[in-house]
Design a protein around this motif. Structure first.
Motif, PDB file in Angstrom:
ATOM      1  N   ARG A 173     -14.815  -5.436  36.646  1.00  0.00           N
ATOM      2  CA  ARG A 173     -13.575  -4.661  36.551  1.00  0.00           C
ATOM      3  C   ARG A 173     -12.384  -5.474  37.016  1.00  0.00           C
ATOM      4  O   ARG A 173     -12.449  -6.126  38.056  1.00  0.00           O
ATOM      5  CB  ARG A 173     -13.685  -3.411  37.407  1.00  0.00           C
ATOM      6  CG  ARG A 173     -14.569  -2.379  36.799  1.00  0.00           C
ATOM      7  CD  ARG A 173     -14.609  -1.170  37.672  1.00  0.00           C
ATOM      8  NE  ARG A 173     -15.756  -0.346  37.315  1.00  0.00           N
ATOM      9  CZ  ARG A 173     -16.255   0.576  38.101  1.00  0.00           C
ATOM     10  NH1 ARG A 173     -15.736   0.775  39.301  1.00  0.00           N
ATOM     11  NH2 ARG A 173     -17.273   1.294  37.702  1.00  0.00           N
ATOM     12  N   GLN A 174     -11.324  -5.408  36.253  1.00  0.00           N
ATOM     13  CA  GLN A 174     -10.133  -6.166  36.589  1.00  0.00           C
ATOM     14  C   GLN A 174      -8.891  -5.304  36.485  1.00  0.00           C
ATOM     15  O   GLN A 174      -8.824  -4.405  35.661  1.00  0.00           O
ATOM     16  CB  GLN A 174      -9.981  -7.330  35.610  1.00  0.00           C
ATOM     17  CG  GLN A 174     -10.635  -8.594  36.067  1.00  0.00           C
ATOM     18  CD  GLN A 174     -10.395  -9.678  35.053  1.00  0.00           C
ATOM     19  OE1 GLN A 174     -10.839  -9.561  33.913  1.00  0.00           O
ATOM     20  NE2 GLN A 174      -9.702 -10.710  35.448  1.00  0.00           N
ATOM     21  N   ARG A 175      -7.938  -5.626  37.304  1.00  0.00           N
ATOM     22  CA  ARG A 175      -6.686  -4.862  37.311  1.00  0.00           C
ATOM     23  C   ARG A 175      -5.557  -5.834  37.548  1.00  0.00           C
ATOM     24  O   ARG A 175      -5.677  -6.701  38.411  1.00  0.00           O
ATOM     25  CB  ARG A 175      -6.741  -3.891  38.486  1.00  0.00           C
ATOM     26  CG  ARG A 175      -6.371  -2.497  38.183  1.00  0.00           C
ATOM     27  CD  ARG A 175      -6.701  -1.688  39.409  1.00  0.00           C
ATOM     28  NE  ARG A 175      -5.492  -1.128  39.965  1.00  0.00           N
ATOM     29  CZ  ARG A 175      -5.357  -0.710  41.212  1.00  0.00           C
ATOM     30  NH1 ARG A 175      -6.361  -0.821  42.059  1.00  0.00           N
ATOM     31  NH2 ARG A 175      -4.236  -0.196  41.630  1.00  0.00           N
ATOM     32  N   ARG A 176      -4.497  -5.743  36.811  1.00  0.00           N
ATOM     33  CA  ARG A 176      -3.347  -6.614  37.026  1.00  0.00           C
ATOM     34  C   ARG A 176      -2.119  -5.754  37.232  1.00  0.00           C
ATOM     35  O   ARG A 176      -1.899  -4.812  36.488  1.00  0.00           O
ATOM     36  CB  ARG A 176      -3.113  -7.479  35.790  1.00  0.00           C
ATOM     37  CG  ARG A 176      -4.188  -8.498  35.634  1.00  0.00           C
ATOM     38  CD  ARG A 176      -3.561  -9.839  35.555  1.00  0.00           C
ATOM     39  NE  ARG A 176      -4.517 -10.803  36.037  1.00  0.00           N
ATOM     40  CZ  ARG A 176      -4.589 -12.039  35.586  1.00  0.00           C
ATOM     41  NH1 ARG A 176      -3.742 -12.448  34.667  1.00  0.00           N
ATOM     42  NH2 ARG A 176      -5.462 -12.866  36.079  1.00  0.00           N
ATOM     43  N   ILE A 177      -1.359  -6.098  38.231  1.00  0.00           N
ATOM     44  CA  ILE A 177      -0.168  -5.316  38.533  1.00  0.00           C
ATOM     45  C   ILE A 177       1.025  -6.243  38.576  1.00  0.00           C
ATOM     46  O   ILE A 177       1.001  -7.261  39.266  1.00  0.00           O
ATOM     47  CB  ILE A 177      -0.283  -4.591  39.887  1.00  0.00           C
ATOM     48  CG1 ILE A 177      -1.532  -3.718  39.895  1.00  0.00           C
ATOM     49  CG2 ILE A 177       0.948  -3.769  40.181  1.00  0.00           C
ATOM     50  CD1 ILE A 177      -2.706  -4.330  40.594  1.00  0.00           C
TER      51      ILE A 177
END
Lengths: 496, 151
Positions: free
Chosen positions: B88-92
């Protein structure tokens, strides 16, 4: 502009020579190739000279302008606000001739945006001066004459000769040793022949050879250490850091002299590092990073070497005007992290290396012992990765985010919140049950990664990164305030 | 409000994965055939190309879940991209850190009438959002670059 023609002539010769030599070599064959080659060589040499003769540079309306070329013209303009670092470099030849190479670095890109070689010392200093003058966000001017006031620079740090020697001795030269061995022996050859050569060595030395071999190893280590120390001392001799006008001026080098000019408002990364020997002595090294890469000199600019830790923190606080790593509330990573990472690294390296070993066993005549190489590699990398995380931790500060790791050679890195561009969060499969996340926070070039943090820390960091837009106002105000103290730098080279 | 790429993007992924694994498979097949027939290596080497089928199968089986995990969200202050099923990856990224935005469409994208939106900050590109209709891609770009009176 003072003309320094000789080095350019050398460059022209370097360009022309291979072609001319080839041309002579081909003389016996009866075609016109030698004429063509000679022509190319002469033209190339001429081109090298003409580029020097035709180069004009200067500062026009906040733009750095450089025009060069005779047949092929190039006109390059760089907005001064984009300049990250300025490097001045002099090797031995350049020093004898009294000339300097000047590099201008902007964000991104691997190489310097603009490289001006063979400037006379005087021109280079003047230009640097003019550049700093323009870059400085605001200046203090004399009320009557309107000329910028130039108070003397302040010395931030000076490396004493004794610390230079100790610093060189306590650096970690093991990677150098490894590289040295690999290049001497031919790494592939070693792997295939390790078993065979061990046997032949034993025959060669006879009984008691182990002692001899041990002595040989010690000798190699000692030589590498002396060699590494000498390199360190040549590179960082006469290390001196000065501050003025919101910029740091770092100069070092005994044979090749290097000067970096770093704009403090562009610092987006701070690193405090120490090898285990240096840590035992209570010393540390401080380095700064911007979005530029400081020439071919490495990616970070050293600000203090072999400095007592307390003083290192004080220098950082003074120079960057924000909190130092020692002011941060450090947290350790959870206990399961190191062992779990070890298992993961062990499995993945085995998975990667074993097929190669199996394939290489198919080669006729390969030793059956070859299977031990991937196992050895896997065990070694596992041990290193576990040790790396042993005392690792992270810290959320008011002004910076920090990460620290390393067992023998410890590294602390921080990134100021106001230089953050984005964050990225990920969660490896292993960690889902443990509700831990990996988060890396990125500036323009530098990254600080936290290896395993709980969800609430991720939420806080993400919230912070999201609201950076609002922080911009405050940040600009802060920069304006600081720029009121801006002062000018003064020429430094003695013969300027 | 979280948004998702167009479901048609699944078919693009399927085709592009098939092509790339196919190329690797073909290259390995040629290499091993040459090695066994000309080079005199053992015939078992011919099994190596089959190894490619394992990741290919895994990719094929997880494609649907990967798609389900894909989402992005534009808030007043930031852009957030989330993806990955196994990993799982998240970019903000804060909106005013976005420097410029590219709209790309390769031959496969064009076949399905879709576009990719690539987001760049000052230093690096932070990622892309696949499978958007041209209209949504345009509006997304306008939306993300709008309201930056803070110069």
């Amino acid at each position: 502009m003072v003309v320094a023609f000789l080095p350019r002539l050398a460059a022209a010769f370097r360009t022309a020579a291979p072609f001319l030599i080839l041309s002579f070599a081909r003389k016996s064959e009866n075609d016109y190739m030698e004429v063509i080659l000679a022509l190319i060589g002469v033209l190339g040499g001429f081109g090298a000279i003409s580029e020097y003769v035709t180069t004009r540079f200067g500062i026009e309306e906040g733009q750095l302008v450089c025009r060069s070329g005779w047949l092929f013209k190039r006109d390059r303009q760089i907005p001064l606000s984009q300049v990250q670092n300025v490097n001045l470099k002099q090797n031995l030849l350049e020093r004898l001739l009294g000339v300097t190479t000047l590099q201008i670095e902007t964000a991104g890109g691997k190489k310097a945006e603009l490289k001006l070689s063979v400037l006379s010392n005087h021109t280079a200093e003047e230009f640097r001066h003019e550049l700093l003058n323009e870059i400085a966000p605001a200046q203090i001017k004399d009320e009557v004459t309107e000329a910028p006031i130039r108070p003397p620079e302040r010395i931030v740090y000076e490396l004493s000769p004794r610390d230079l020697l100790v610093g060189g001795l306590t650096e970690n030269h093991l990677p150098k040793l490894f590289l040295f061995l690999a290049s001497v022996a031919g790494f592939g050859g070693v792997i295939v022949n390790a078993a065979a050569s061990a046997a032949s060595l034993q025959r060669f030395f006879g009984p008691g050879s182990a002692i001899l071999l041990g002595l040989l190893v010690i000798l190699v280590i000692v030589v590498t250490w002396i060699w590494g120390t000498a390199q360190y001392m040549l590179k960082y001799g006469e290390f001196l850091v000065k501050e003025s006008g919101g910029a740091l001026r770092i100069s070092h080098g005994i044979l090749t002299k290097v000067q970096h000019i770093v704009r403090l408002d562009r610092v987006e990364y701070v690193r405090v590092s120490a090898t285990w020997l240096q840590r035992a002595m209570g010393r540390a090294n401080v380095q700064l990073g911007t979005a530029g890469n400081f020439g071919d000199d490495g990616l970070l600019a050293p600000v203090a070497l072999m400095v007592p830790r307390e003083q290192a923190m004080r220098i950082l606080r003074e120079v960057t005007q924000i909190e130092s790593p020692d002011d941060l509330p450090w947290q350790a990573y959870p206990n399961w992290l190191a062992p779990l990472t070890g298992i993961r690294v062990l499995l993945s390296t085995l998975l990667l290396t074993i097929p190669f070993a199996l394939i290489s066993r198919l080669i006729p005549g390969a030793s059956a012992l070859i299977i031990w190489i991937p196992i050895g590699v896997a065990v070694l990398t596992t041990a290193l990765s576990v040790l790396r995380l042993w005392k690792a931790g992270y810290a959320e500060g008011g002004q910076t985010l920090g990460s620290r790791y390393g067992f023998f050679d410890q590294i602390i890195e921080t990134i100021p919140w106001d230089r953050v561009e984005f964050a990225s969060v990920s969660q490896p499969l292993f960690w889902r049950r443990r509700e831990a996340f990996h988060i890396s926070v990125q500036g323009m070039v530098r990254v600080v990664s936290l290896t395993a943090v709980p969800a609430e820390v991720v939420d806080r960091i993400v919230q912070r990164v999201k609201t950076l837009s609002g922080d911009r106002q405050a940040q600009r105000r802060y920069q304006r305030e600081r720029s009121l103290e801006v002062r000018m730098a003064q020429p430094e080279f003695p013969n300027a | 409000m979280p948004e998702k790429p167009d479901p048609k993007v699944l078919r693009i992924w399927l085709v592009s994965n098939a092509i790339s694994y196919g190329v690797v498979f073909a290259v390995l097949l040629v290499l091993t055939t040459v090695a066994t027939t000309v080079g005199g290596f053992p015939r078992q080497l011919l099994l190596i190309p089959l190894v490619v089928l394992i990741p290919a199968a895994i990719t094929y089986l997880t494609l649907r879940r990967e798609y389900d995990a894909w989402q992005f969200c534009v808030t007043p202050e930031a852009l957030e991209i989330q993806k990955g099923w196994l990993y799982r990856q998240r970019r903000i990224v804060a909106r005013d850190r976005i420097q410029h935005i590219d709209l790309n469409s390769g031959p496969l994208d064009r076949k399905f009438g879709l576009m990719q939106v690539v987001i760049h900050t000052a230093g690096a590109d932070i990622g892309f959002i696949p499978g958007l209709s041209p209209a949504r891609a345009e509006s997304l770009r306008a939306e993300l670059l709008a309201g930056r009176e803070v110069a």
